[in-house]
Scaffold this motif. Structure first.
Motif, mmCIF file in Angstrom:
data_model
loop_
_atom_site.group_PDB
_atom_site.id
_atom_site.type_symbol
_atom_site.label_atom_id
_atom_site.label_comp_id
_atom_site.label_asym_id
_atom_site.label_seq_id
_atom_site.Cartn_x
_atom_site.Cartn_y
_atom_site.Cartn_z
ATOM 1 N N ALA A 1 0.908 -1.177 0.141
ATOM 2 C CA ALA A 1 -0.053 0.126 0.191
ATOM 3 C C ALA A 1 0.961 1.312 -0.080
ATOM 4 C CB ALA A 1 -0.829 0.002 1.137
ATOM 5 N N ALA A 2 0.328 2.200 -0.461
ATOM 6 C CA ALA A 2 0.982 3.812 -0.654
ATOM 7 C C ALA A 2 0.241 4.457 0.388
ATOM 8 C CB ALA A 2 0.924 4.293 -1.970
ATOM 9 N N PHE A 3 0.793 5.666 0.686
ATOM 10 C CA PHE A 3 0.055 6.685 1.605
ATOM 11 C C PHE A 3 -1.343 7.119 1.002
ATOM 12 C CE2 PHE A 3 -0.679 11.400 2.530
ATOM 13 C CZ PHE A 3 -0.972 11.172 4.024
ATOM 14 N N GLU A 4 -1.468 7.328 -0.471
ATOM 15 C CA GLU A 4 -2.512 7.520 -0.990
ATOM 16 C C GLU A 4 -3.799 6.527 -0.497
ATOM 17 O OE1 GLU A 4 0.300 9.899 -3.107
ATOM 18 O OE2 GLU A 4 0.199 7.652 -2.236
ATOM 19 N N ASP A 5 -3.289 5.164 -0.521
ATOM 20 C CA ASP A 5 -4.295 3.944 -0.330
ATOM 21 C C ASP A 5 -4.870 4.351 1.188
ATOM 22 O OD1 ASP A 5 -3.975 2.769 -2.853
ATOM 23 O OD2 ASP A 5 -2.110 1.801 -2.261
ATOM 24 N N PHE A 6 -3.991 4.526 2.115
ATOM 25 C CA PHE A 6 -4.435 4.781 3.360
ATOM 26 C C PHE A 6 -5.518 5.987 3.448
ATOM 27 C CE2 PHE A 6 -3.971 6.861 7.488
ATOM 28 C CZ PHE A 6 -4.137 5.829 8.286
#
Length: 935
Positions: A639-644
């Motif tokens: 996961a990336a920050f955008e996914d969180f």
């Protein structure tokens, strides 16, 4: 009728001695052809003739003459015909008063301050004092405010004199003495003659009565001028013991009535039409505890020696909600049933025997009246023991709670001058231990306190009634006399038990199993909730970690290239990771740190002190956000920050495409401006957060530290803070317990309970704001008074409901009657209300409800039967009436027999020639007779 040249002496007495009630027929004192009365009752003599008669007959009537008149004659040695006698002046004074009352009429007399006769709404009385010689007399005129019209003999608003003699308005004249009766026959006769002459002069038809003989006999003589033709005479007397057997039965009473207008028993007409009406009053028997003991003793004969010999007596409220705390006196001591036979005509005495043997179910009407305990209207301290009385003691303890800083000070110091032994009494240690065992009972340790709370209950900042602290408060109400020292002793032991549970990791009893804290409850209950959670967390630290999550992770973990997915709770529908074509997984996360009300206030004060609430809030939430990011990374390794952001804060993701599912991968969009700023705290935390599932993270709640803080808070709690929370919780818990009472569909009671909650919420709200307790004392004591009134009324409702459970309409009607009677008393005044008016309302029993009412009269047991010999008829389930009232009367046309007049009269008009009212039992008989004669 002719006139006499001189005023005759007063007529002979008209009393009815007790021996006359038992004389044989023909010896009655009121014959069929009564002698004409003295002419003075109709026409007053000339003034000169009256004075001459007074002088000439002075020696003859020396017994009834006046001392001052004798002294005047002896001193002056001549008769002064210019001055009237004292007796004539006495008559003149009576006449003047009567003329004034006649001129005013009922309406004006009421406006001028006539007294209402107690227990009679439509009856008023005016009173004047008169002096005759050395005696002072009181003359009372009873009149009705409004015309009553046609009414039954047995109306509740009928005065005993009206019922006994069949009159509406009347005069009573009696001496002002300890007995209030005339004990001398000549005096009574003279007094009645005086009133009769005065009323005749006024042209008034008021009946007048004079009480005679011994007060216990309740004897009267009376007279009524009914115009120029008829005169009505009255007399009443009583047999207080050894009533003749024949007068215990209706047949003998009927013969007694007939004997008043026939010469002998052989002259009884074959058929005399006598009007008859009867009222019987029954009283429900008291509960026979002796009978229960007899049954117990018989049952224990077969019990072995090691068995239980007897059982405690059962109280009426054993299954009521308040029975755990106190046993209330039954407010309904019993019921009085009135059975009324309407007016009927009988011609033979044998028909009376048939009525006596008839069933009470044959009566025309039944009326039911509850016998209410006197404590219901008595506000004296100590008369009523219930939650209200104990709450009043708790308020007194609150007033004295500001005298020390620590509760230990009250336990250690007991030698103050203001502390008496009774005010600081503490039960022995054995009682303390027993109370602690009850409070910390493990059998109710997992209570979820499911309560029947009112909609206003949440407004009260107290603990639930089944919770640990609420149980402490309820026990404290009954511990000793609820003084501050007893409360301090109990609290110190309570906290000692709490610390033991904490140190031994034992679950707190009576605490709800929950991972949240109820901020609507009082602070002590919140602290105990926090401690219960900390104990659970502390116990879990002694076991292997990750035990609770192993099974859950096994179903959701999948292998990614060189990475392991951990802590996944499932898939997020229609969301894919941006960098890889993989489904997004929801991580298990830690709950937010639990905080009590004071912890929230500390955070708020800290934020205000730093001056930047928003910045400090982000700093304080850093641990929570980091925990969530670590869990998300563990569940979604790629996961990336955008996914969180898309999962945790969807509002900060600006979508640029129509779809973001599998078919629209990669998702089109961007971060919001807030999240895109350089140096954003969220991105910094994301970069620093390791990929750790919840099971491997450090708990956000330090259970050891928070648990110790709770115990320290309880150990150092100030007395006033404790008592304030105890008062709120005790009021709420007491009301919740009473609110569980079953009282049927009494809407008025439900409304009063809701009003009680609303009153408590408004009053106790000020106490929760840390107000000065001295200012609150008056309001709290008034609240205790309101609580007592509603508590009494609710106990009354419960008693009525269970006694008349098979007649719900009747039960509700009886309760409504008493509610309307009690309502004026339900004020908030601290002073005791003088409530002299008695509850006398009777409710009519329907035909279908008679069976349920008759079941209240349980057939007498063998133990009861030998105690009392039944000597009267009209039994109801084996119980004879406590009072029997009868009215016999004979009506004749004016044109018939002796009552015919030489002047033409309406032949259809009837007159009541003889009337007899009889009241009594087998041991008491009171008879009132009225006879109308033609003058």
């Amino acid at each position: 009728m002719g006139t006499s040249p001189s005023l005759p002496p007063p007529p002979p007495p008209l009393r009815l001695p007790p021996t006359d009630l038992t004389t044989k027929a023909g010896r009655g004192r009121l014959p069929r052809d009564p002698a004409p009365p003295p002419t003075s009752f109709c026409t007053p003599p000339p003034e000169g003739a009256a004075m001459a008669s007074t002088s000439s007959n002075h020696t003859k009537h020396r017994r009834i003459g006046e001392d001052d008149e004798e002294e005047e004659e002896e001193l002056e040695r001549f008769d002064d015909f210019t001055i009237a006698s004292t007796w004539e002046r006495f008559i003149s004074e009576i006449e003047a008063i009567c003329r004034q009352w006649l001129a005013d009429g009922p309406k004006n007399l009421t406006q001028k301050g006539a007294e209402s006769v107690l227990s009679f709404e439509n009856l008023c009385m005016v009173k004047r004092e008169l002096k005759h010689g050395k005696r002072v007399y009181s003359m009372e005129y009873h009149f009705m405010k409004s015309a009553k019209g046609k009414y039954s003999y047995w109306d509740d608003d009928t005065h005993s004199t009206q019922l006994s003699f069949g009159v509406d308005e009347f005069l009573i004249i009696a001496p002002l003495s300890a007995s209030g009766v005339v004990l001398d026959d000549p005096e009574s006769t003279k007094l009645l003659s005086s009133v009769a002459i005065a009323l005749s002069n006024c042209g008034s038809n008021w009946p007048a009565f004079v009480p005679v003989h011994d007060p216990s006999r309740k004897a009267y003589i009376g007279i009524q001028n009914m115009g120029t033709v008829f005169t009505r005479r009255f007399e009443a007397d009583r047999i207080g013991s050894q009533v003749p057997i024949r007068l215990m039965h209706l047949e003998g009473l009927h013969e007694l009535f007939l004997s008043k207008f026939v010469l002998s028993s052989t002259d009884f007409p074959a058929k005399v039409k006598v009007n008859f009406s009867m009222k019987l009053t029954y009283r429900t028997p008291e509960h026979d505890y002796d009978h229960e003991e007899t049954l117990d003793s018989e049952a224990t004969e077969s019990i072995p020696e090691h068995g239980i010999a007897s059982q405690p007596r059962k109280q009426w409220d054993d299954d009521c909600p308040w029975a755990e705390w106190y046993s209330a006196e039954d407010p309904v001591k019993g019921f009085e049933l009135t059975a009324i036979w309407g007016e009927k005509m009988f011609e033979e005495s044998l028909e009376m025997a048939e009525v006596e043997n008839a069933s009470s179910f044959d009566a025309d009407s039944w009326l039911l009246h509850p016998v209410v305990s006197p404590y219901m209207v008595d506000d004296s301290i100590g008369k009523f023991v219930g939650f209200a009385s104990q709450l009043h003691l708790l308020v007194n303890a609150l007033e004295s709670s500001g005298e020390a800083q620590f509760l230990e000070d009250y336990v250690a110091d007991n030698s103050g001058p203001d502390n008496s032994k009774s005010s600081v009494a503490v039960p022995p240690p054995s009682v303390v231990d027993r109370v602690m065992k009850d409070i910390f009972n493990d059998e109710v340790g997992k209570s979820n306190y499911v309560e029947a709370e009112s909609k206003f209950g949440r407004a009260l900042k107290g603990a639930p009634s089944d919770s640990l602290f609420a149980q402490f408060c309820l026990h404290a109400l009954w511990f000793g006399n609820c003084n501050i020292r007893a409360i301090a002793v109990l609290w110190i032991d309570f906290v000692r038990e709490i610390r033991w549970c904490w140190e031994e990791s034992e679950q707190l009893p009576r605490m709800k199993s929950s991972s949240s804290i109820d901020l609507s409850a009082c602070l002590i209950h919140q602290k105990l909730q926090m401690l219960a959670i900390c104990i659970e967390r502390k116990k879990s630290l002694n076991h292997e970690k990750d035990t609770n999550h192993a099974d859950k992770e096994g179903t959701s973990n999948s292998m990614a290239p060189n990475k392991i997915r951990k802590g996944s709770a499932g898939i997020v529908p229609s969301l894919m990771l941006i960098n890889t074509f993989q489904e997004m997984h929801i991580p298990y996360t830690q709950d937010a740190p639990l905080m009590t009300e004071d912890m929230h206030e500390e955070r708020l004060h800290a934020a205000e002190a730093f001056g930047s609430a928003a910045g400090l809030s982000g700093q304080l939430e850093r641990d929570i956000l980091a925990s969530d990011m670590s869990a998300f990374k563990a569940a979604n390794p790629d996961a990336a920050f955008e996914d969180f952001i898309r999962w945790h804060s969807p509002g900060d993701w600006v979508s640029e495409g129509n779809g973001d599912g599998n078919s629209a991968w990669p998702p089109k969009g961007r971060l919001s401006q807030r999240m895109s700023e350089h140096g954003n705290m969220w991105r910094k935390i994301w970069n620093d957060a390791p990929a750790l599932p919840v099971s491997e993270q450090k708990s956000l709640l330090d259970s050891i530290r928070e648990g110790e803080k709770v115990v320290h808070y309880l150990e150092t709690l100030r007395p006033q803070q404790l008592l304030e929370q105890m008062v709120c919780t005790a009021f709420k818990s007491s009301a919740d317990i009473l609110n569980k009472t079953t009282y049927g569909s009494f809407k008025l009671m439900k409304t009063k309970m809701d009003q009680l909650y609303a009153t408590m919420a408004s009053t106790l709200k000020s106490l929760q704001g840390n107000s000065d307790t001295s200012d609150m004392a008056g309001d709290l004591k008034r609240l205790c008074q309101v609580f007592e009134h509603i508590e009494k009324l609710l106990i009354f409702a419960a008693s009525i409901h269970r006694k008349l459970i098979d007649a719900p309409r009747l039960a509700q009607s009886v309760f409504t009657d008493y509610f309307n009677y009690y309502l004026p008393k339900m004020g908030t005044s601290l002073e005791s209300i003088c409530y002299e008016k008695e509850f006398t309302t009777k409710e009519k029993v329907g035909m279908l409800e008679r069976e349920a009412v008759s079941s209240l009269f349980r057939p007498p047991t063998a133990n009861q039967s030998w105690r009392k010999v039944l000597s009267m008829g009209n039994l109801l389930n084996g119980h004879e009436p406590i009072q029997r009232e009868i009215v016999f009367s004979v009506l004749e046309k004016l044109s018939n027999g002796h009552y015919s007049s030489p002047t033409p009269l309406c032949t259809d008009e009837q007159i009541e020639t003889h009337r007899m009212y009889i009241s009594g039992t087998s041991n008491d008989l009171w008879v009132a007779l009225s006879v109308t004669s033609w003058d």
